[in-house]
Design a protein around this motif. Structure first.
Motif: not given
Length: 175
Positions: A116-121, A127-134
């Motif tokens: 899944r793709l998680t994002e830190v807003v 704004r999206v600060m980071s994208l992580t594949l988990d």
């Protein structure tokens, strides 16, 4: 693997659903770099003339070092701009290849069913600060050098590709 799809080393029966190459943004092109270097050298040359007339000639080597340091900083900046990330989504896997500026590359593969793709807003401006594949055991930050607005668009497109991969192939039925 027998064949390749679009030169990506993928099997022929697995065409990519999504493919992107992410590169760091550099706003100053070659002509801009030349203009900045001419301006820096010109200003330092004018300062060198003033210091020479006043008799402060020991300052002159430092003005030359100043121009050399600016040049070396730009060279380092452009060298780091050669880095990139390649993200490919097929129906069965996500492949991420990160290539550093010096050419060394690393590759990660994730199963689309479990990833899944998680994002830190950021709470302040959304704004999206980071994208992580988990994938449970493994996590990988991607699109790290993109600005937040571009990271948001990339995340949206990648999320759609992941949803399509998880949904499976669409089949046409004839009656």
């Amino acid at each position: 693997m027998s064949g390749s799809a679009a030169g990506q080393g993928l099997p022929d029966d697995e065409p990519p659903l999504f493919a992107a190459i992410l590169t760091p943004h550099r706003s100053l092109g070659r002509t801009g770099f030349i203009a900045v270097m001419i301006a820096v050298a010109g200003l330092n040359l004018a300062a060198a003339a003033v210091f020479s007339v006043v008799g402060a000639w020991p300052v002159l080597p430092f003005l030359g070092i100043d121009v050399a340091l600016v040049y070396l900083a730009f060279r380092a900046n452009y060298r780091h701009a050669r880095a990139f990330e390649e993200v490919v989504v097929t129906p069965t896997e996500i492949r991420v290849r990160k290539v550093a500026y010096h050419g060394r590359s690393r590759e990660w593969r994730f199963n689309t069913a479990w990833t899944r793709l998680t994002e830190v807003v950021d709470d302040g401006d959304g704004r999206v600060m980071s994208l992580t594949l988990d994938s449970g055991r493994h996590k990988l930050d991607i699109a790290t050098f993109l600005p937040p607005i571009e990271r948001e668009g990339f995340g949206k497109a990648l999320r759609q590709a992941l949803a399509e991969a998880k949904r499976g192939p669409t089949r046409t039925t004839f009656t």
